[in-house]
Design a protein around this motif. Sequence first.
Motif, PDB file in Angstrom:
ATOM      1  N   ARG A 298       0.922   0.504  -9.398  1.00  0.00           N
ATOM      2  CA  ARG A 298       1.427  -0.639 -10.144  1.00  0.00           C
ATOM      3  C   ARG A 298       1.072  -0.539 -11.618  1.00  0.00           C
TER       4      ARG A 298
ATOM      5  N   ALA B 248      -0.162   3.160   0.029  1.00  0.00           N
ATOM      6  CA  ALA B 248       0.094   1.840  -0.539  1.00  0.00           C
ATOM      7  C   ALA B 248       1.558   1.478  -0.303  1.00  0.00           C
ATOM      8  N   SER B 249       1.806   0.238   0.183  1.00  0.00           N
ATOM      9  CA  SER B 249       3.207  -0.158   0.311  1.00  0.00           C
ATOM     10  C   SER B 249       3.609  -0.710  -1.032  1.00  0.00           C
ATOM     11  N   PHE B 250       4.453   0.029  -1.660  1.00  0.00           N
ATOM     12  CA  PHE B 250       4.691  -0.254  -3.062  1.00  0.00           C
ATOM     13  C   PHE B 250       6.185  -0.111  -3.323  1.00  0.00           C
TER      14      PHE B 250
ATOM     15  N   MET C 273       7.023 -11.105  -5.844  1.00  0.00           N
ATOM     16  CA  MET C 273       6.173  -9.908  -5.767  1.00  0.00           C
ATOM     17  C   MET C 273       5.466  -9.868  -4.424  1.00  0.00           C
ATOM     18  N   ARG C 274       5.600  -8.699  -3.806  1.00  0.00           N
ATOM     19  CA  ARG C 274       4.942  -8.543  -2.518  1.00  0.00           C
ATOM     20  C   ARG C 274       3.528  -8.024  -2.755  1.00  0.00           C
ATOM     21  N   ARG C 275       2.634  -8.585  -2.008  1.00  0.00           N
ATOM     22  CA  ARG C 275       1.278  -8.029  -2.100  1.00  0.00           C
ATOM     23  C   ARG C 275       1.262  -6.692  -1.399  1.00  0.00           C
ATOM     24  N   TRP C 276       0.653  -5.781  -2.008  1.00  0.00           N
ATOM     25  CA  TRP C 276       0.658  -4.469  -1.347  1.00  0.00           C
ATOM     26  C   TRP C 276      -0.676  -4.212  -0.702  1.00  0.00           C
ATOM     27  N   SER C 277      -0.610  -3.601   0.419  1.00  0.00           N
ATOM     28  CA  SER C 277      -1.837  -3.379   1.177  1.00  0.00           C
ATOM     29  C   SER C 277      -2.102  -1.885   1.305  1.00  0.00           C
TER      30      SER C 277
ATOM     31  N   PRO D 283      -6.062  -6.272  -3.830  1.00  0.00           N
ATOM     32  CA  PRO D 283      -6.669  -6.543  -2.529  1.00  0.00           C
ATOM     33  C   PRO D 283      -8.061  -5.971  -2.375  1.00  0.00           C
TER      34      PRO D 283
END
Lengths: 383, 653
Positions: free
Chosen positions: A77, A374-376, B1-5, A12
């Motif tokens: 990631r 980070a939402s991970f 897969m989720r996009r991570w923000s 992003p």
Amino acid sequence: MISQKRLLRAEPSFRFLAKLWRISWLYVLLICVLAGVGYGALYSADGGSAKPFAGPQSLRFGFGLVLMLGVAMLSPRVLVRLAWPLYGLSLLLLAAVLHMGHVGKGAERWLIIGGMQVQPSEFAKIALALVLAAWFHRAGHKRMGNPLFLIPPAILVLLPVGLVLKEPNLGTAVIIGAVGASIFLAAGMRLWQIAILIAPVPFLAKFAYGHLHDYQKARITTFLHPESDPLGAGYNIIQSKIALGSGGMWGQGYLHGTQGQLNFLPEKQTDFIFTMIAEEWGLVGGLTVMGLLLLIIMGGMLMSMRCRHQFGRLLGLGISMNFFLYCVVNLSMVMGAIPVGGVPLPLISYGGSAMLTVMFGFGLLLSVYVHRDASFGENEGNA
Amino acid sequence: MRRWSFRRASRGLTIGALFSRKTPAAARRAPARAPKETPSRGIFTRRALALMGLQTAALGALGDRLYRLQVSDGRKYATMADNNRISTRLLAPPRGRIIDRFGATLGGNKVNWRALLLAEQTTNVQGTLDRYSAILPLDDRERARIDRELKHGRKFIPVVVQDFLSWDDMARLEVNAPELPGILIDVGTTRLYPQGPTLAHVVGYVAPPNERDVAKDADLALPGMRIGRAGIEQFHDLALRGTPGSVQMEVNSVGRVMRELDRREGQQGKTIGLTVDLGLQQAVLSRIADQAASAVVMDARNGEVLAMVSTPSFDPSLFDSGVSQQQWAEWTADQRTPLINKAVAGVYPPGSTFKPAVAMAALQAGTLTPGDRITCRGYIDVGGARFHCWARYGHGSIDLHQGIKFSCDVFFYEVARRTGMDPIAATAHVFGLGTKLGIELPHQRTGSIPTPAMRRAEGHHWNGGDTINAGIGQGFVTVTPLQLATYASRLATGRMVQPHLTRSIDEALQPTMNPDHWPALPMPEDHLQALRSGMYAVVNEPHGTAPKARLPLAGVQMAGKTGSAQVRHVSRYARESGHFDSSKLPWEFRPHALFICFAPYDNPRYAAAVVVEHGNAAAEVAAPLARDIMMDTLTRDPVNHKDAPGQKVADAI
């Protein structure tokens, strides 16, 4: 399947400069201060000169700083994907060192890769923290209750521990085991499971003592009675205690520590560098360095707690624990509280591969902090 | 897969949040921005906090341990650290000087040089040594010793290549220094005896200490330390040795000296001032020339030994570096015994010099009065044995004065017979004969005045003839020349003087120099005067036995007594045949010639004893020698001695 590369490119709007801004520069400063202390100590170990220790070490620190900042930019990631290959590489290196490693002073083994000494056991600790964090990342609270789920990560811990024990390097094996155990604990392992695991430890210890190498037994004996062999195995402990004692409250003055400057202190640039600092700067200097180390450890722990994803938390905790164990084992060793084993004081002792692995670890820690929100992969089943 | 923000954290992590048992407060207050908090995070936070507590506790415990090591027990470890780094080495102090009564140096120290090799300063040790021996030859034994020491020693501890180098040798090495890397020149001291053999027996000598000496006193292990092996050097060894200095050096873990921390110079040994007058000693020595003889000149008033000569002598300097085997063999094989101080360790039958003591014993015992007359017919028969006088036809009827003057044997045979051996021995002991004297010289012998009880204790018989023989100082009676001089002094002054050599220690004059220090003899003055007048007659009256001893000085007379001590029995046949002539005997069988004397007669000041080994005739050999010695003594009288610093100090007291 979408290719991994594309996914990475599709990352992003998290720009490089923004990431750099989020680095905890206070923490970087702490690390630099500690490295500065190390430079000063090595300068004194050289007898008031930048050669042969202090100069090269500061170059390595500069390189390590760049490495740390670079690693800090990597997203979780990428780290998760690197975990398994790195772990496999560390096992390979550990196996290689058993077959073609160089042995020094009875225990430390290293490989020479591209003219550089590499101690795979140092690297294995970081790789283990990575792979365990990756394994427990997606484990929900319920899953942690299942003993069968804990068996594969236990094997992940035991493999490097076994290989390092075979080197044989008891001290490092214990540190690797303890790093693994702390991650198990923090990941939410049930307390009854822990109780079951701890119960047989005394018996195992007794059994293990029988299988220790003679030099390891000698270390334990001389640790218990250092005066029994003042010129042999007990020499290091006695000389280190003498040096600490002669430092007193305020120290003998920088570059004027008699034990260190007159070479009574063994390994003063590596294992016993803390002794030298405490001799020249006294209790005040010793406690200052210990406070600095505590700040770095606590900072690491707080940064991991601050992280929103379990991977980052566990990774940060593993690395902080690793750094803590390093410090505690080294300090206990020079103060004669545990048997001597070649464990350096991170960032202060002279040594290239230890410095790079420690800086790599701090890079991971900073990466955890940079990507703390980070939402991970927060897919807790029971949330 | 989720996009991570990536979400900015508007609130930082607070300490309160860290300690909450539940999920962080931030999450609860803003559920929309933190969509879901998990049990895992809660557990993590709690357990991480526990670990942090553990870590803090561990470092705290280590801090406490550091405090105990550095502060509580710090002093103990600091002492151990100083023991580690400080090496104390002792410095050999200069040995004290020995001077004569006027301050002339008899024993001193001389700077000498030695060449050391510091192996770490040269790359080629053997090459350096080769070039060294081209300048100053090294024999194979020295090379072997150097190699041995190099092998055992550490590289930074120098090895002695050659010791006792002269100035010339040192200069030659210095000039060639560039070719001799690793060679150092070091300054040391050697013992110097500027008078050489003149006073060798009195001053003695020093030698390097052996292991037994070092075991008794560790200071002696210092390089350069010497131990007195004879004479004053041995007697006053402790005073002469001095106190070692010390140098504290900081050494590193392999023992290399890093710097000097503290240096305390040692204290030189005390200066021993002797009673001996070097000038007189030299004069006496030149009078004796090459005879094997011994002469002692004493101040009769206080027992100071002014000269003590024993010939032949030796050079004491040779002992400092160790005497060669060959030299030692030469000395010990010589029947003239150069190493023995004959004045204190040579024992001789006193011969006729013993007669005044016998007379005193009789006077004391009441068996003789000065006026009693005894008839000498040339012999006397006692217990079936006949004892001859030296004068074949006898001296006729004579009294004590004449008995001493003629040295009549029969007179003293009869006196001894009347008196008995025990009173004679007791009186002789009072005179110092056959007793241990207080002289400051080791290895003195006492001689002996045998008594019947002593002989019987040794399992012998005592015959009446033994007493008769003792009456003329023969038989088992043996004395040393120093005892004879003491005897003459006591007889002359009536004081119980002890012969001594120490006049001052570090300029502090000893009380022994004062005549009043010495008690009077337990003998009446008129008895002593009777003996003195007899001895005066020996020298100065017509028909005395030693007319040659008369002093060529107006107004100063000397009193004396001759003595000849047979070393071999003269058979009656030889004596009666009239052909016996002891001067024709081989040297070692001739009688010893003795003479005791004091002067001036009317106010005795000096006493002397002379023993010429195998000198044959006392009157011809010993008496003129004693006269010359006494002349030298009198003309060197310290009263006339203009530059006599020692005497001035004495007068001031």
